[in-house]
Each structure stands twice: as C-alpha cells, then as structure tokens.
Design a protein around this motif. Structure first.
Motif, mmCIF file in Angstrom:
data_model
loop_
_atom_site.group_PDB
_atom_site.id
_atom_site.type_symbol
_atom_site.label_atom_id
_atom_site.label_comp_id
_atom_site.label_asym_id
_atom_site.label_seq_id
_atom_site.Cartn_x
_atom_site.Cartn_y
_atom_site.Cartn_z
ATOM 1 N N GLN A 34 24.922 28.824 -21.983
ATOM 2 C CA GLN A 34 24.774 27.642 -22.831
ATOM 3 C C GLN A 34 25.948 27.643 -23.805
ATOM 4 O OE1 GLN A 34 24.460 24.885 -24.649
ATOM 5 N NE2 GLN A 34 22.215 24.808 -24.600
ATOM 6 N N ALA A 71 24.952 23.713 -19.789
ATOM 7 C CA ALA A 71 24.377 23.119 -20.994
ATOM 8 C C ALA A 71 25.407 23.212 -22.119
ATOM 9 C CB ALA A 71 23.100 23.856 -21.382
ATOM 10 N N GLY A 74 28.882 18.799 -22.756
ATOM 11 C CA GLY A 74 29.188 17.469 -23.249
ATOM 12 C C GLY A 74 29.916 17.480 -24.580
ATOM 13 N N HIS A 79 33.934 22.051 -24.362
ATOM 14 C CA HIS A 79 34.429 21.771 -23.017
ATOM 15 C C HIS A 79 35.888 22.220 -22.895
ATOM 16 C CE1 HIS A 79 35.853 19.435 -19.567
ATOM 17 N NE2 HIS A 79 34.594 19.197 -19.240
ATOM 18 N N THR A 96 31.241 20.175 -15.950
ATOM 19 C CA THR A 96 30.416 19.055 -16.342
ATOM 20 C C THR A 96 29.121 19.599 -16.945
ATOM 21 O OG1 THR A 96 29.508 16.925 -15.595
ATOM 22 C CG2 THR A 96 29.285 18.808 -14.088
ATOM 23 N N THR A 97 28.213 18.713 -17.294
ATOM 24 C CA THR A 97 26.958 19.162 -17.893
ATOM 25 C C THR A 97 25.948 19.533 -16.813
ATOM 26 O OG1 THR A 97 26.002 16.941 -17.955
ATOM 27 C CG2 THR A 97 27.349 17.626 -19.853
ATOM 28 N N GLN A 134 23.238 9.078 -20.088
ATOM 29 C CA GLN A 134 22.405 10.188 -20.567
ATOM 30 C C GLN A 134 21.553 9.752 -21.751
ATOM 31 O OE1 GLN A 134 24.154 14.141 -20.881
ATOM 32 N NE2 GLN A 134 23.085 14.488 -22.812
#
Length: 289
Positions: A34, A71, A74, A79, A96-97, A134
C-alpha cells in the motif's frame, strides 16, 4: 513474451505470471504493498515477487510485460516515486491502482460497476464507451467506508465507549475486542498509538463472527448502508451490473437489501485477471498483429 499482474493492498500482495501464448501460469504471494502506508515496503514487495516469479519460470525481466496495481497509486507523488525507485528491467510496465485492475477483472474487461471491499473500499465504473470513473477510495484517515479498517475502527470506538461507561464491557463483541486491543486505559492506549489500517482491518472478522450481538448488528448495519451509498453514487442511473470483490465481499453481500442484491452479479475475475488484461493490451499496442 510473458504477462505479469501484481495486486497489492494494505494486507497482502498477490502476483501472477502468464505466458502470453501457452497460458501457463505461476503465482506468488507477499506482504502489504500500500503506497500511502509504506512506499519502501511496497517497492520491496513488488521487486521480490517479480523476481521470484521470473525465477520460477526461468526467464528474465526483459521478457515480461507488467501491470502493477497497487493501493495508493492514484496519488501522483507516490506514483512518481514508485516508478523512479522500482528499477526492474521489464520489457514495459505500467503502474495503476488496484481499483482499476479489479475493475477490468470484475467483468472480464466489459462494462460494470466494481466495488472492492478489503482493508479499504473503493468503487469504480467502466462505461460502455470505455471511460472509467472512480468513487471513494480516499484512504483510511477520511474515507474507505465499508472496508475492513473502517469496520474495525467503528468496533474499537464502541470498545472505548464501554470502557468509559459505568457498566464496563457488557457486549460480547467488545469483550472479544478487548483480547486484542486491551481492556483498560493502560493497555488500550499503547495499542491505539501503534495501530494502523491493517491492525484495524484485522478486527473486522470479529464483528462478523459476533452477529448475534446487538452491537455487532448495529455496526454491520452501518457497513451495509456505506456499501449501498458507494454503489449508488458510482452507478447512478446507468444499467450496469455490480460486482463485489475483495476479502469482505462474500460476508458483506448477505447484509445488503434485496434491491441492491438484484443488481449484483458474480465476478468473472479478480484484480490479477484485470492486470493480465491490461498487460495484454499494452503488449498489443507495442507489438500489433
């Protein structure tokens, strides 16, 4: 060429390697990944699993097209930091998420509303025109309603109320919680000081296992309302099926209303399947037939 999908969250990380032609697969599991909880740990976990699977398959990283769904991905700063620091020599890869990989896995890349219920919670929509949206997934501090950490936090809040009351721990649920978090100020405060989202999420099974307890019923009613709101906000008036994914999906589904139940369909895949779909699309763009 080989396709690699990684699905990392607050509690665990799964990875799957697949040969693009034969379909042969290798799978491995690791600890949390995470980004907003621990960026360095996420990088180490993804590196370890990627190298482990390549070793199992007897290939090099340069033969791999990877889609890493984590997780917290975003967050633009996290990132960027992950992409700069991973330093794995894939043929090509994307970060990506985990919500997006789950979205593509939920209905095999077809239009759908996906709700992921794990340590956190998030909904995501894939529309008929291919656009994505989202809803939720704002993180443990302010959001993730209906997820395991949020559920555990509600339960611990009730434990604290009962510790403060004249009656003490009168609920079967809070009595069970006290075995994990402490039963007085001197034991509960140290637990609270070190507790993170994963620690609170680890308490969620206690709530489900005490459904005969009125207090647990009250908390689960709040969870059902939060999941319903997430679904309705993401789906709107669109005629899209809804798929629940994640560790709490099965136990939470029975708590939802009949009207919501009519919208639900069984998942056609999971986040790893979605990651493989996205990795295959990337391969097709780089090496068109």
């Amino acid at each position: 060429m080989y396709l690699l999908a990684v699905d990392g969250g607050g509690s665990k990380t799964l990875a799957r390697l697949q040969h693009s032609l034969s379909g042969q697969q290798w799978q491995a599991a690791g600890g949390p990944a995470q980004l907003s909880n621990n960026l360095d740990l996420a990088i180490r976990t993804v590196r370890q699993l990627s190298l482990q699977l390549c070793q199992q398959a007897g290939i090099g990283l340069h033969q791999v097209m990877a889609c890493i769904g984590l997780a917290g991905a975003g967050n633009p700063q996290l990132h960027s930091a992950f992409c700069q620091q991973l330093q794995l020599n894939f043929a090509a890869w994307q970060l990506t998420t985990d919500a997006r990989t789950s979205l593509y896995g939920a209905n095999n890349g077809q239009p759908v509303v996906m709700v992921a219920l794990g340590t956190g919670s998030v909904a995501m929509r894939l529309d008929q025109d291919g656009s994505e949206q989202q809803t939720g997934g704002w993180g443990f501090n302010i959001g993730d309603e209906g997820g395991g950490a949020w559920l555990g936090k509600l339960a611990v809040r009730q434990l604290l109320w009962q510790l403060d009351s004249d009656e003490g721990l009168t609920s079967p649920l809070t009595q069970a919680l006290s075995q994990h978090c402490g039963d007085n100020v001197s034991t509960v405060l140290p637990w609270l000081k070190q507790a993170g989202a994963t620690d609170f999420a680890a308490l969620a099974p206690l709530v489900f296992s005490h459904q005969s307890c009125p207090l647990a019923q009250q908390i689960l009613h709040q969870q059902a309302a939060a999941i319903t709101e997430l679904i309705q906000c993401c789906r709107g008036r669109r005629a899209l099926p809804v798929v629940l994914l994640g560790g709490l999906a099965a136990s939470s589904q029975s708590l939802l209303s009949a009207d919501i139940g009519k919208l639900l369909q069984a998942p056609r895949g999971d986040a790893l399947d979605g990651g493989l779909i996205l990795a295959a699309r990337q391969l097709a763009r780089i090496s068109p037939v």
